[in-house]
Design an enzyme around this catalytic site. Structure first.
Site, PDB file in Angstrom:
ATOM      1  N   ALA A 104       0.663  -1.198   0.003  1.00 10.47           N
ATOM      2  CA  ALA A 104      -0.005   0.049  -0.009  1.00 10.47           C
ATOM      3  C   ALA A 104       0.980   1.270  -0.087  1.00 10.47           C
ATOM      4  O   ALA A 104       0.447   2.334  -0.296  1.00 10.47           O
ATOM      5  CB  ALA A 104      -0.944  -0.032   1.181  1.00 10.47           C
ATOM      6  N   LYS A 105       2.029   1.125   0.392  1.00 11.58           N
ATOM      7  CA  LYS A 105       2.949   2.217   0.335  1.00 11.58           C
ATOM      8  C   LYS A 105       2.521   3.508   1.064  1.00 11.58           C
ATOM      9  O   LYS A 105       2.681   4.491   0.692  1.00 11.58           O
ATOM     10  CB  LYS A 105       3.721   2.763  -1.048  1.00 11.58           C
ATOM     11  CG  LYS A 105       4.286   1.588  -1.760  1.00 11.58           C
ATOM     12  CD  LYS A 105       4.825   1.837  -3.022  1.00 11.58           C
ATOM     13  CE  LYS A 105       5.600   0.895  -3.716  1.00 11.58           C
ATOM     14  NZ  LYS A 105       4.687  -0.387  -4.011  1.00 11.58           N
ATOM     15  N   ARG A 106       1.924   3.182   2.271  1.00  9.77           N
ATOM     16  CA  ARG A 106       1.098   4.387   2.916  1.00  9.77           C
ATOM     17  C   ARG A 106       2.172   5.220   3.772  1.00  9.77           C
ATOM     18  O   ARG A 106       3.389   4.838   3.879  1.00  9.77           O
ATOM     19  CB  ARG A 106       0.391   3.903   4.053  1.00  9.77           C
ATOM     20  CG  ARG A 106      -1.065   3.195   3.401  1.00  9.77           C
ATOM     21  CD  ARG A 106      -1.858   4.141   2.956  1.00  9.77           C
ATOM     22  NE  ARG A 106      -3.105   3.580   2.267  1.00  9.77           N
ATOM     23  CZ  ARG A 106      -3.334   3.037   1.358  1.00  9.77           C
ATOM     24  NH1 ARG A 106      -2.773   3.041   0.202  1.00  9.77           N
ATOM     25  NH2 ARG A 106      -4.594   2.644   0.700  1.00  9.77           N
TER      26      ARG A 106
END
Length: 292
Positions: A104-106
């Protein structure tokens, strides 16, 4: 109530899975509607097609690899139904004994970052997952909630250090206080997790093997999630640079090259056996490189 004496950290679970299966291959689920074979597209709408396709992939590879990685963007673009499909796919993978990474590379600040962390890694997470990817480029306060929540709940995090895309050079190679940014990221993550088998890892792209070598030479013991094998041109010849001295520590992730094996004739000729064969071939090649 959870029995704390029997809780196993993500790092230990991951090492155990890799040893049990005998390979560190991660199958990436990137269910782009533009690529999904026509047979999956009839009935139930786009989210149902994505779910059916991903479950077919799990049927094909679920007993071969230790980990699957779900690219959340391809589910989120379908709205609420897509997110629901992602949760069902993650639950199915977990039920099969696979570890699940949500890609998700949040990364955000303050309470927003904390909310993201709880949503994916907390005790009331909306889907079952073992780890997720996060971006550190808003600063350390943007990732610290993820690291803390993950460790408190026996989950994992992979922090972007050196990504596989060409533009990674724009920021990640920049020098700050005499060190490249990716090195500063690695050092910060290491301060949070000094376990014998770390649960907090780094994303280090296969397209930049020199970065992996530099990090290992500096003593980094984290697990590296290594994207870029296959479609992005990463080479298995450099695998040794990503491993720790014990032979573990590198998760090799491949998505399109496995789940859309065009060498079998493209989408029209897609089959579970083709996916399984492609995955077996990658595993055999990885194992051969590990033994070399």
């Amino acid at each position: 109530m959870e029995n704390q004496s029997t809780v196993v950290s993500f790092g230990v679970r991951l090492a155990s899975q890799v040893r049990r299966l005998g390979n560190p291959v991660v199958v990436g689920l990137d269910p782009s509607l533009d690529l999904i074979p026509p047979a999956f597209l009839s009935g139930g709408g786009p989210s149902a097609a994505v779910e059916r396709f991903c479950l077919a992939i799990l049927d094909a590879v679920g007993d071969l690899v230790p980990v699957v990685k779900l690219q959340s963007a391809y589910f989120e673009v379908l709205g609420g139904d897509g997110v629901h499909a992602m949760a069902k796919v993650a639950a199915s993978a977990t039920a099969r004994g696979l570890l699940v990474i949500i890609d998700a590379k949040r990364g955000d600040i303050g309470s927003t970052s904390a909310a993201y962390a709880e949503a994916y890694l907390g005790p009331r997470a909306f889907l079952p997952c073992d780890a997720m990817t996060v971006s550190p480029y808003l600063g350390w306060d943007s990732i610290e909630p993820f690291l803390s929540v993950a460790l408190a709940n026996h989950k994992g995090v992979f922090v972007l250090a050196q990504t596989s895309n060409p533009g990674a050079r724009d920021l990640q190679f920049a020098t700050v206080n005499g060190k490249p940014v990716y090195q500063l990221v690695a050092e910060h993550v290491a301060r949070y997790d000094q376990a014998e088998e770390p649960s907090l890892g780094l994303v280090v792209g296969a397209t930049f093997p020199g970065t992996a070598e530099a990090l290992r030479s500096s003593g980094a013991r984290s697990w590296f999630l290594v994207p870029g094998i296959g479609a992005q041109g990463g080479s298995l010849d450099t695998l040794v640079r990503f491993r720790r001295p014990d032979g573990l520590g590198a998760l090799l992730s491949s998505s399109r090259a496995l789940t859309f094996p065009d060498r079998f004739g493209g989408a029209a000729a897609w089959s579970e056996e083709a996916v399984r064969s492609s995955t077996r071939q990658l595993i055999d090649t990885v194992v051969a490189h590990r033994a070399a």
